[in-house]
Write an enzyme that holds these catalytic residues in place. Structure first.
Site, mmCIF file in Angstrom:
data_model
loop_
_atom_site.group_PDB
_atom_site.id
_atom_site.type_symbol
_atom_site.label_atom_id
_atom_site.label_comp_id
_atom_site.label_asym_id
_atom_site.label_seq_id
_atom_site.Cartn_x
_atom_site.Cartn_y
_atom_site.Cartn_z
ATOM 1 N N LYS A 173 0.832 -1.209 0.000
ATOM 2 C CA LYS A 173 0.000 0.000 0.000
ATOM 3 C C LYS A 173 0.864 1.256 0.000
ATOM 4 C CE LYS A 173 -1.547 -1.568 3.789
ATOM 5 N NZ LYS A 173 -2.236 -1.837 5.077
ATOM 6 N N THR A 205 -7.656 9.367 8.551
ATOM 7 C CA THR A 205 -7.260 8.115 7.911
ATOM 8 C C THR A 205 -6.964 7.018 8.932
ATOM 9 O OG1 THR A 205 -4.957 8.884 7.835
ATOM 10 C CG2 THR A 205 -6.324 9.261 5.873
ATOM 11 N N GLY A 207 -7.134 3.815 10.822
ATOM 12 C CA GLY A 207 -7.745 2.514 10.582
ATOM 13 C C GLY A 207 -7.853 2.116 9.126
ATOM 14 N N THR A 208 -7.226 2.857 8.223
ATOM 15 C CA THR A 208 -7.345 2.515 6.799
ATOM 16 C C THR A 208 -6.754 1.139 6.491
ATOM 17 O OG1 THR A 208 -5.346 3.836 6.440
ATOM 18 C CG2 THR A 208 -7.454 4.857 5.884
ATOM 19 N N GLY A 209 -5.622 0.811 7.115
ATOM 20 C CA GLY A 209 -5.001 -0.483 6.845
ATOM 21 C C GLY A 209 -5.842 -1.640 7.342
ATOM 22 N N CYS A 210 -6.350 -1.526 8.558
ATOM 23 C CA CYS A 210 -7.231 -2.556 9.113
ATOM 24 C C CYS A 210 -8.461 -2.729 8.235
ATOM 25 C CB CYS A 210 -7.685 -2.175 10.524
ATOM 26 S SG CYS A 210 -6.369 -1.821 11.703
#
Length: 269
Positions: A173, A205, A207-210
């Site tokens: 990412k 942003t 928590g975008t990865g989770c």
């Protein structure tokens, strides 16, 4: 409701990341979320104040009871904290035959470490070979690959390098990069593809990865192909960022319910 996703990750008391974000994402995309919590955190949009690990025997029991009763069509891992937790999770999942989306969570959005440095080798040795896809961000990929990743060419090289460690697919990412265009690199055994989208300039942003990893897991649980699951997950996260409610004084949460229409539900009442 279609697609059972077992999420193995830490809890975020602020609700923007971790287990809370995972449950919201799976639900928003029409899946069923079950959980095995690895740790409790006390945090808000400005950072993590404290972490309380869950006893390993209790973690193991959560996983076993979820898989033995409800079952899972896909598993997603997030914050695993240390080598002992990684070993426990891998032992519990061994032989399950369920696809796994592994998000190698290392550092919180506010900078707090969420994975012990000595656990990185355990993650590479034990978790990555079990995964269907690994979803690192740029800093995580630099740690796992041992190389700097300053541009898209380096992203491609790093993703291919990570595949040599036993994981068949990597979504690297580019959210931590710079410039008006955000680039994510999907590397699979069929080749490499670079996805581009306009970068959304916002501080909301958290928590975008989770959220992205859980959205991918939901797609896989629902029978989607990997590429299609990634594309839908990217579109969902972008929409959730654009609709972010603006909560908090730091890195605020997304609007995970962007897919929902409360007015429609009210009309049915």
């Amino acid at each position: 409701m279609k697609g059972r996703v077992l999420i193995i990750a830490g809890s975020d008391s602020g609700g923007g990341a971790g287990i809370q974000a995972d449950i919201k994402a799976v639900t928003a995309l029409g899946g069923y979320a079950a959980t095995a919590i690895t740790a409790l955190t006390a945090q808000d949009t400005q950072g993590v104040r404290a972490v309380h690990p869950v006893p390993l025997d209790f973690l193991r029991l959560q996983i076993r009871m979820s898989l033995d009763d409800i079952g899972a069509d896909c598993i997603k891992t997030g914050m695993l904290a240390d080598a002992a937790t990684i070993d426990t999770v891998c032992d519990a999942l061994a032989g399950s035959g369920v696809r796994l989306v592994a998000d190698p969570v290392m550092v919180a959005k506010g900078g707090a470490p969420l994975l012990a440095p000595e656990a990185v080798e355990t993650l590479k040795r034990r978790l990555m070979p079990l995964a269907t896809i690994l979803t690192p961000n740029l800093p995580e990929a630099e740690v796992l690959s041992g190389m700097a990743i300053p541009d898209t060419d380096a992203m491609v090289h790093a993703a291919e390098l990570l595949m040599t460690l036993g994981v068949p697919a990597v979504l690297l990412k580019g959210g931590h990069g710079e410039g008006p265009v955000l680039r994510d690199v999907l590397a699979t055994e069929d080749g490499v593809e670079v996805f581009e989208s306009p970068r959304i300039e916002t501080r909301h942003t958290h928590g975008t990865g989770c959220t992205l990893a859980s959205a991918i897991a939901t797609g896989l649980a629902q029978g989607m192909g990997l590429r299609d699951a990634v594309l839908r997950a990217r579109a969902y996260v972008a929409a959730a960022i654009r609709a972010a409610p603006g909560y908090g004084r730091g890195h605020g949460p997304l609007d995970h319910g962007v897919t929902l229409d409360p007015a429609r539900i009210a009309a049915l009442a």
